[in-house]
Design an enzyme around this catalytic site. Structure first.
Site, PDB file in Angstrom:
ATOM      1  N   HIS A  39       0.849  -1.297   0.458  1.00 18.27           N
ATOM      2  CA  HIS A  39       0.379  -0.040  -0.496  1.00 18.27           C
ATOM      3  C   HIS A  39       0.920   0.849  -0.042  1.00 18.27           C
ATOM      4  CE1 HIS A  39      -3.558   2.295   1.526  1.00 18.27           C
ATOM      5  NE2 HIS A  39      -2.480   3.109   2.375  1.00 18.27           N
ATOM      6  N   GLU A  40       1.768   1.102   0.773  1.00 15.40           N
ATOM      7  CA  GLU A  40       2.675   2.316   0.764  1.00 15.40           C
ATOM      8  C   GLU A  40       3.599   2.496  -0.197  1.00 15.40           C
ATOM      9  OE1 GLU A  40       1.941   4.249   3.246  1.00 15.40           O
ATOM     10  OE2 GLU A  40       0.781   3.348   4.405  1.00 15.40           O
TER      11      GLU A  40
ATOM     12  N   GLU B 235      -6.297   6.122  -1.951  1.00 21.70           N
ATOM     13  CA  GLU B 235      -6.191   5.431  -0.175  1.00 21.70           C
ATOM     14  C   GLU B 235      -6.966   4.456  -1.447  1.00 21.70           C
ATOM     15  OE1 GLU B 235      -5.034   5.446   1.979  1.00 21.70           O
ATOM     16  OE2 GLU B 235      -3.699   7.379   1.997  1.00 21.70           O
TER      17      GLU B 235
END
Length: 310
Positions: A139-140, A203
């Site tokens: 995700h990062e 996101e």
């Protein structure tokens, strides 16, 4: 004369707000217009990262530190391989990967543009194993690969420019100053809500891309469901979804379930590590977005770097 000024200001506004270069996000193929260069973003990122690391305390847990670096590098290798073979080879040069575990009880992690990733010890009792940690790091990494910081900075710049020129347009056509100020204030609040929506979109995109990246690196993407369920079990502030910079837990999990069949097509299996963190499980605290005292551009970098803030 006022009509001429009005037309000229409209032209300037359209030029200023539309300027920039079009960039394509890997995996999703989404196009976004960036008005800041990679060099500008990386320069600000390096400064912010250096400042943070001066005050941060590195974890003293050697096993967990090694795990974060190992999983992070596995993901970085998979991502670079994908970029090199799918028309994004020129993007690889902008990454100088670094993965750090720091002493912080918050259940969080963040990524700076260029691949500087920090994991807080507080999230390890929730990840519990390497596969779930890969979901977090994927995700990062996705934030960096998708250039979400540059996107937020570009939007902030265009918004600010539009508001300034818009105020000038109202003044040029003789609108009362009080009305001009009120209109500008209302527009500013509207743009803030729009930017929150953009952040939620970022996101969600990072969730999707991160799931794919984890699978590419040989980590079972199915663990993402139980990981986010554990994150959700930690509770939240109850902020309405439309005012939150992150998707609701329910939407996030539902979206991941929808993307799992695609992610499994990238999953080779057999190479997933199952090593668990050695941190004693404890109650974690949700983190809050760190406020920067630097420039607005630096603030924009921090806006998109957190894994989850409620």
């Amino acid at each position: 004369m006022k009509q001429v000024k009005f037309i000229l200001l409209l032209i300037v506004t359209s030029i200023m707000i539309s300027c920039g270069t079009t960039s394509v996000v890997p995996i999703t193929g989404r196009k976004h217009r960036l008005s800041v260069s990679d060099e500008q973003v990386l320069g600000l990122s390096a400064q912010e990262y250096a400042n943070y690391m001066k005050s941060a305390k590195a974890s003293t847990n050697a096993a967990n530190t090694a795990m974060v670096k190992r999983v992070g590098q596995n993901l970085a290798n998979a991502v670079e391989s994908y970029l090199n073979t799918h028309g994004f080879a020129n993007e690889v040069k902008y990454f100088n990967w670094e993965f750090n575990l720091v002493q912080d009880k918050s259940a969080n992690a963040f990524c700076m543009p260029g691949g500087k990733i920090v994991v807080y010890e507080g999230i390890l009792p929730i990840t519990q194993d390497e596969a779930s940690l890969a979901i977090v790091l994927g995700h990062e990494i996705a934030h960096a690969v998708a250039k979400h910081s540059a996107e937020q900075m570009s939007k902030a710049t265009r918004s600010q420019t539009g508001l300034q020129i818009g105020s000038g347009i109202l003044s040029a056509i003789g609108v009362d100053q009080g009305i001009t100020s009120a209109a500008t204030s209302i527009a500013s609040q509207g743009l803030q809500l729009m930017n929150l929506k953009y952040s939620r979109d970022n996101e969600s995109e990072a969730d999707y891309m991160g799931l794919i990246f984890a699978a590419m690196a040989g980590y079972d993407p199915n663990v993402a469901i139980s990981f986010w369920q554990r994150m959700a079990a930690g509770g939240g502030s109850g902020t309405p979804a439309f005012l939150s910079s992150h998707p609701s837990d329910e939407k996030r999990i539902a979206d991941i379930q929808k993307h799992l069949p695609e992610a499994m097509q990238y999953y080779k299996g057999g190479s997933t590590q199952t090593t668990k963190s050695t941190t004693t499980k404890s109650t974690t605290t949700k983190s809050t977005t760190t406020k920067s005292t630097t420039t607005k551009s630096a603030k924009a970098i921090k806006t998109t770097k957190t894994l989850r803030v409620k």
